[in-house]
Design a protein around this motif. Structure first.
Motif, short mmCIF file in Angstrom:
data_model
loop_
_atom_site.label_atom_id
_atom_site.label_comp_id
_atom_site.label_asym_id
_atom_site.label_seq_id
_atom_site.Cartn_x
_atom_site.Cartn_y
_atom_site.Cartn_z
N UNK A 280 13.50 -16.18 -12.25
CA UNK A 280 13.43 -15.68 -13.61
C UNK A 280 14.31 -14.45 -13.76
N UNK A 281 14.29 -13.63 -12.72
CA UNK A 281 15.17 -12.46 -12.61
C UNK A 281 15.00 -11.48 -13.78
N UNK A 282 13.76 -11.24 -14.16
CA UNK A 282 13.47 -10.27 -15.21
C UNK A 282 12.78 -9.04 -14.61
N UNK A 283 13.09 -7.91 -15.18
CA UNK A 283 12.42 -6.66 -14.79
C UNK A 283 12.53 -6.40 -13.28
N UNK A 284 13.73 -6.52 -12.77
CA UNK A 284 13.92 -6.30 -11.34
C UNK A 284 13.76 -4.82 -10.99
N UNK A 285 14.34 -3.97 -11.83
CA UNK A 285 14.35 -2.55 -11.49
C UNK A 285 13.16 -1.83 -12.12
N UNK B 218 19.04 -5.53 -4.51
CA UNK B 218 19.95 -6.62 -4.14
C UNK B 218 19.16 -7.83 -3.64
N UNK B 219 18.13 -7.61 -2.79
CA UNK B 219 17.35 -8.73 -2.26
C UNK B 219 16.65 -9.49 -3.38
N UNK B 220 16.06 -8.75 -4.31
CA UNK B 220 15.32 -9.40 -5.39
C UNK B 220 16.27 -10.17 -6.30
N UNK B 221 17.39 -9.55 -6.66
CA UNK B 221 18.33 -10.22 -7.57
C UNK B 221 18.92 -11.48 -6.96
N UNK B 222 19.04 -11.51 -5.63
CA UNK B 222 19.60 -12.67 -4.94
C UNK B 222 18.55 -13.75 -4.66
N UNK B 223 17.25 -13.40 -4.83
CA UNK B 223 16.20 -14.35 -4.45
C UNK B 223 15.16 -14.54 -5.55
N UNK B 224 15.56 -14.34 -6.80
CA UNK B 224 14.65 -14.55 -7.92
C UNK B 224 15.08 -15.78 -8.71
N UNK C 255 0.83 -1.21 0.00
CA UNK C 255 0.00 0.00 0.00
C UNK C 255 0.87 1.26 0.00
N UNK C 256 2.04 1.16 0.64
CA UNK C 256 2.95 2.29 0.70
C UNK C 256 4.03 2.24 -0.38
N UNK C 257 4.38 1.06 -0.87
CA UNK C 257 5.55 0.95 -1.74
C UNK C 257 5.26 0.59 -3.19
N UNK C 258 4.00 0.36 -3.53
CA UNK C 258 3.69 -0.14 -4.88
C UNK C 258 4.12 0.81 -5.99
N UNK C 259 4.16 2.10 -5.71
CA UNK C 259 4.54 3.08 -6.72
C UNK C 259 6.02 3.42 -6.69
N UNK C 260 6.74 2.87 -5.71
CA UNK C 260 8.16 3.19 -5.60
C UNK C 260 8.97 2.43 -6.64
N UNK C 261 10.00 3.07 -7.13
CA UNK C 261 10.89 2.45 -8.12
C UNK C 261 12.03 1.74 -7.40
N UNK C 262 12.29 0.50 -7.80
CA UNK C 262 13.43 -0.24 -7.26
C UNK C 262 14.67 0.26 -7.97
N UNK C 263 15.48 1.03 -7.27
CA UNK C 263 16.67 1.61 -7.89
C UNK C 263 17.84 0.62 -7.84
N UNK C 264 18.68 0.70 -8.87
CA UNK C 264 19.83 -0.21 -8.95
C UNK C 264 20.79 0.06 -7.80
N UNK C 265 21.21 -1.01 -7.14
CA UNK C 265 22.11 -0.87 -6.01
C UNK C 265 21.39 -0.70 -4.68
N UNK C 266 20.08 -0.58 -4.72
CA UNK C 266 19.29 -0.45 -3.49
C UNK C 266 19.20 -1.79 -2.77
N UNK C 267 18.74 -1.74 -1.53
CA UNK C 267 18.54 -2.98 -0.76
C UNK C 267 17.53 -3.88 -1.47
N UNK C 268 16.44 -3.29 -1.95
CA UNK C 268 15.42 -4.10 -2.63
C UNK C 268 15.98 -4.72 -3.89
#
Length: 428
Positions: A421-426, A413-419, A398-411
């Motif tokens: 298919x690993x497509x469209x991470x950012x 890194x977490x997504x790239x390490x736990x995906x 509800x708070x983060x759905x519009x936020x952009x996952x920026x390269x090098x961010x914690x999100x």
């Protein structure tokens, strides 16, 4: 001469007397005039003061709120006080949400409107898909499943986007042999199948199934509640009913089959295999270290667990469709507070670091790329903490759905390490 003088004196005396009398009369008249003018001035002042007072009253009436003026003129006055106001409008102090009252008139209006639109609610429909529900569940989980996972999806299939897919991927990254069932009529479709196809092609066990609510609630405290709601006899409230039914669905499916329920905005970081009959704290008292709020975004329970039964019972008994969270996170908090420590209830409450390591007010910090060396050190320290202490991260969509996952961010890194298919991470 004497006579003449006497006459003159007499006349003069008369004149003197006449003049004297005239002077006295003039004085008296003048005094009366002064008194009259003074009295008139007093009366005028009184009149002006009275007029000013009356005008002030009129002004105050004009400035009085309409609600109060109406009460003054209403044939049947209603007491206007703080308690009455609180019944009309309430504010949830923790979420700053305006809570609409459940006054008799509003309830009747909502029930009437809801009854007229019942046919539009697909969640109440019974058809071939709902009739096959139980058989499909048994067949799906008859496979060698490392862990049984459930998610719910109450929106359209097209809105099941990248963020949700990344959440699903993280389940299989941590549980390659796990089984995930998505309870959703919209995803149980050709379009939903296409969305999940890339995961199916890689051999992951994921299936979208249309739920059968009457079957899930049969022989539970919410069975009669659901029948009344389906029959248009209950007030659904101002909050979308599907949202509250999602809260009930997760409880009932775990009670019927057991397993793990996850919100779609949850990134899994490590295996849940060691967890049993577990719920997570969203917040704790920093002094006493006791939980202050639980959450229902992650639930891990055996089938027929008594705590789940209590959750369902509480839902049916205290349902309020006007208060956000009342039938979800606040519900599990209320029930656990009452039964914690009582015999017969065997469950564990994990600290916030387990599932809710970042508060919803600070979740935005996870999406930002580091701007300097200090930021980079913080990112590395936070990642180390999360990977060491957390089973996953709730993203508070509800708070983060519009936020952009920026390269090098914690999100990022977490997504790239736990995906997988690993497509469209950012991106958002």
């Amino acid at each position: 001469m004497t006579v003449k003088r006497a006459v003159s004196l007499q006349i003069f005396g008369y004149r003197l007397v006449g003049r004297g009398k005239s002077s006295v009369i003039y004085i008296i008249l003048f005094a009366l005039l002064i008194i009259f003018m003074f009295a008139d001035n007093i009366i005028s002042n009184i009149s002006l003061h009275s007029a000013a007072f009356t005008k002030k009253e009129d002004s105050e009436v004009l400035q009085t709120p309409k609600a109060i003026r109406k009460l003054k003129t209403d044939a049947t006055p209603v007491p206007f006080n703080i308690s009455t106001q609180k019944k009309i409008i309430k504010v949830d102090s923790e979420n700053q949400n305006l809570l609409v009252s459940s006054s008799g008139v509003r309830e009747e209006q909502r029930i009437g409107r809801f009854s007229r639109k019942l046919a539009e609610y697909e969640i109440f429909k019974s058809d071939d898909l709902t009739k096959k529900f139980h058989g499909r569940v048994l067949e799906f989980f008859n496979q060698k499943c490392e862990v049984h996972f459930f998610m719910t999806w109450i929106s359209t299939a097209v809105s099941f986007g990248r963020r949700e897919i990344l959440g699903v991927e993280s389940v299989f990254k941590a549980h390659p042999h796990g089984c995930l069932m998505i309870l959703s009529r919209t995803m149980d479709s050709a379009q939903g199948y296409r969305i999940l196809q890339p995961l199916l092609d890689r051999g992951f066990k994921v299936l979208a199934v249309t739920p059968d609510f009457p079957f899930l609630l049969k022989n539970t405290p919410a069975e009669a509640w659901f029948d009344d709601m389906k029959g248009g006899k209950k007030d659904p409230g101002e909050i979308p009913l599907a949202q509250n039914l999602s809260n009930l669905m997760r409880l009932s499916v775990l009670y019927k089959y057991g397993g793990v329920y996850l919100d779609t905005d949850f990134i899994v970081l490590k295996s849940f295999r060691g967890l049993k009959n577990t719920i997570g704290a969203q917040s704790i008292n920093t002094v006493s270290k006791k939980w202050t709020r639980l959450n229902n975004a992650v639930l891990i329970f055996d089938m027929n667990h008594p705590l789940l039964f209590k959750f369902i019972e509480e839902f049916a008994l205290t349902f309020d469709g006007n208060k956000w969270g009342h039938n979800g996170p606040y519900l599990v908090s209320r029930v656990v507070h009452r039964v914690e420590g009582r015999p017969g209830y065997n469950f564990t409450v994990l600290p916030p670091m387990a599932f809710y390591p970042v508060d919803w007010t600070k979740v935005g910090s996870l999406f930002k790329m580091p701007k300097d060396r200090a930021d980079s050190r913080w990112v590395e320290a936070k990642l180390q903490q999360l990977n060491g202490q957390s089973y996953g991260v709730h993203l508070w969509n509800k708070q983060s759905s519009k936020l952009v996952v920026e390269e090098g961010s914690i999100m990022g890194r977490l997504i790239s390490e736990n995906c997988v298919l690993c497509k469209h991470i950012y991106g958002s």
